[in-house]
Design a protein around this motif. Structure first.
Motif, PDB file in Angstrom:
ATOM      1  N   GLN A  52      44.091  36.784  33.159  1.00 46.75           N
ATOM      2  CA  GLN A  52      42.958  37.667  32.900  1.00 46.75           C
ATOM      3  C   GLN A  52      41.859  36.937  32.134  1.00 46.75           C
ATOM      4  OE1 GLN A  52      42.380  40.652  33.982  1.00 46.75           O
ATOM      5  NE2 GLN A  52      40.516  41.031  32.818  1.00 46.75           N
ATOM      6  N   ASP A 185      48.948  43.648  39.469  1.00 48.44           N
ATOM      7  CA  ASP A 185      48.077  43.452  38.307  1.00 48.44           C
ATOM      8  C   ASP A 185      46.703  44.030  38.631  1.00 48.44           C
ATOM      9  OD1 ASP A 185      46.744  42.673  36.049  1.00 48.44           O
ATOM     10  OD2 ASP A 185      47.529  40.623  36.029  1.00 48.44           O
ATOM     11  N   HIS A 187      44.319  45.027  36.510  1.00 48.44           N
ATOM     12  CA  HIS A 187      43.233  44.497  35.677  1.00 48.44           C
ATOM     13  C   HIS A 187      42.686  43.198  36.254  1.00 48.44           C
ATOM     14  CE1 HIS A 187      43.782  47.419  32.439  1.00 48.44           C
ATOM     15  NE2 HIS A 187      45.088  47.259  32.586  1.00 48.44           N
ATOM     16  N   LEU A 188      43.579  42.320  36.688  1.00 50.69           N
ATOM     17  CA  LEU A 188      43.135  41.060  37.266  1.00 50.69           C
ATOM     18  C   LEU A 188      42.394  41.299  38.572  1.00 50.69           C
ATOM     19  CD1 LEU A 188      43.124  37.964  37.195  1.00 50.69           C
ATOM     20  CD2 LEU A 188      45.351  38.006  38.339  1.00 50.69           C
ATOM     21  N   SER A 191      38.852  42.444  37.779  1.00 50.76           N
ATOM     22  CA  SER A 191      38.023  41.353  37.255  1.00 50.76           C
ATOM     23  C   SER A 191      37.561  40.434  38.373  1.00 50.76           C
ATOM     24  CB  SER A 191      38.804  40.563  36.204  1.00 50.76           C
ATOM     25  OG  SER A 191      39.175  41.397  35.109  1.00 50.76           O
TER      26      SER A 191
END
Length: 344
Positions: A52, A185, A187-188, A191
Motif C-alpha cells: 500500500q 486487498d 485498499h491496494l 489505490s
C-alpha cells in the motif's frame, strides 16, 4: 526503510528527465520508476502494508509529492501524533498557503525554495506527458516506446483486476499464487485504480495502438519488442463490454446530465456578475459601500492568477476579493506620505 529507498529511486529516476532542452531523448524516468515500484508490489515476499505504501508512492510520483523534503520538514521534531498529522496535511499556516509553507496537500514547488523537488516534478511532468499521449494517431513515438508504455498499463490493469501479472522489466510472472496481490486487498486495488485514472482518465492509446497491430505480418519482430505481452481484447470480451455499456446507459445519462447542470450553474454566475457591471445603477463603486457588501450582490468570478495556478485557491480568492473591497474590509490603493516641519 524499504519504502524510503523506493521513494529515493523514484526521485532519482524522475530527476534524470528534468531538462526540456534535449527533445531527442525520450523521458523514460517516470516509466522506469513506476515499473520498479509495481514490481516491488507484485513481489510475494512483501507485506500488504508495504504494498500500500508503494502504491501511494506511485501516485505521489505522478502528482508531484514524491520528493521527501517537505514531508520530513513538516513531521520531524514532533512526538505528538495529532499535531504532527495536522502539520503534515495542512502545513504550519494552513492549507491555503500551499506547499511552500510545509503543506502536503497543495504542492506549489518553486525552483528557488525547493530545487530538488522542482527537478523531480519536471521529470515527472515530462513522463506523464509521454504516458498519456504515446500511441496516439498523431504521435510519432517509436514502436519500442509504445510497447513499453502498453506493457506497464497491462501489468497495472491485471494487478488491479486481481490477476497474476508479469514483471515489466523481465517479463516473468512475479506472483507464484493463482490469485494476484489485489484479489483480497481492496485498499491496494483502489489505490492502483486511482493511479490508473490519473494517468489514463479516458483511454490508453498505447494499448489500443499495439492491439491494432497485425502479429502475423512480422511475428519475430512482434515478440522481440514484447508486444505479445500486451493485453488483448477477444471477441467475447468486446461483446461483454457492449452489454455492460447498454446496462449502465441510464447511469451514464444521469452523470452527464448532472455535469451539464453544474457547468450551466457556473456560467450563470459569471453572466450575473457581467449583467451587474453592465447596469449603470450598479457600478462596482457601489459594491464598495460597507452597508451593501455581500447582500444579494453577485461576486466576480475568480481569475486564474499565479496563486491559483500554484494550488493556492483560497489565497487567490482572498486576494482578489480584498483587491475589490468585497471581503468586508477597506481597500487601500494609494498611500500619501506627508512630512511635517520639525523644530530644529
Amino acid at each position: 526503510t524499504r519504502a524510503a529507498c523506493a521513494q529515493a529511486v523514484a526521485c532519482v529516476c524522475c530527476a534524470a528527465d528534468r531538462a526540456d532542452s534535449d527533445k531527442q531523448v525520450t523521458p523514460f524516468g517516470l516509466i522506469t520508476a513506476l515499473e520498479f515500484l509495481l514490481d516491488r508490489i507484485l513481489d510475494p515476499k512483501n507485506s500488504p502494508g508495504l504494498r500500500q505504501t508503494l502504491a501511494l508512492l506511485m501516485l505521489d510520483t505522478c502528482t508531484g509529492k514524491v520528493c521527501s523534503a517537505q514531508r520530513v520538514a513538516s513531521i520531524g521534531g514532533r512526538n505528538e501524533v495529532c499535531s504532527a498529522a495536522v502539520r503534515f496535511l495542512g502545513g504550519p499556516l494552513g492549507t491555503s498557503n500551499g506547499n511552500d509553507n510545509g503543506s502536503a496537500i497543495l504542492t506549489t514547488i518553486s525552483e528557488s525554495s525547493h530545487p530538488a523537488a522542482h527537478a523531480v516534478n519536471n521529470g515527472a511532468r515530462r513522463g506523464l506527458r509521454l504516458l498519456t499521449k504515446v500511441g496516439h494517431p498523431r504521435d510519432e513515438s517509436k514502436e519500442v516506446t509504445i510497447v513499453r508504455a502498453a506493457k506497464l498499463a497491462t501489468s497495472l490493469w491485471r494487478t488491479i483486476n486481481g490477476d497474476t501479472s508479469f514483471s515489466t522489466m523481465t517479463g516473468k510472472t512475479l506472483s507464484s499464487s493463482r490469485d494476484g496481490v489485489c484479489a483480497y486487498d481492496g485498499h491496494l486495488r483502489c489505490s492502483l485504480l486511482a493511479l490508473w485514472q490519473w494517468i489514463w482518465p479516458n483511454k490508453c492509446f498505447a494499448v489500443m495502438r499495439v492491439q491494432a497491430w497485425n502479429a502475423g505480418a512480422n511475428p519475430a519482430g512482434y515478440r522481440k519488442i514484447g508486444a505479445h505481452l500486451v493485453m488483448k481484447a477477444t471477441q467475447e470480451e468486446k461483446e461483454a463490454a457492449v452489454a455492460d455499456e447498454a446496462a449502465f446507459a441510464p447511469l451514464t445519462k444521469v452523470v452527464a446530465t448532472e455535469i451539464s447542470r453544474q457547468q450551466w450553474r457556473g456560467e450563470m454566475a459569471i453572466r450575473a456578475y457581467e449583467h451587474l457591471k453592465a447596469d449603470k445603477k450598479a457600478t462596482p463603486s457601489m459594491l464598495k459601500d460597507i452597508g451593501d457588501q455581500g447582500v444579494g450582490e453577485p461576486l466576480p468570478p475568480v481569475k486564474r492568477d499565479n496563486a491559483f495556478k500554484q494550488g493556492g485557491w483560497l489565497a487567490s480568492t482572498a486576494q482578489q476579493r480584498r483587491a475589490l473591497a468585497l471581503d468586508g474590509g477597506t481597500a487601500v490603493t494609494k498611500i500619501r506620505l506627508s512630512v511635517a516641519k520639525g523644530s530644529s
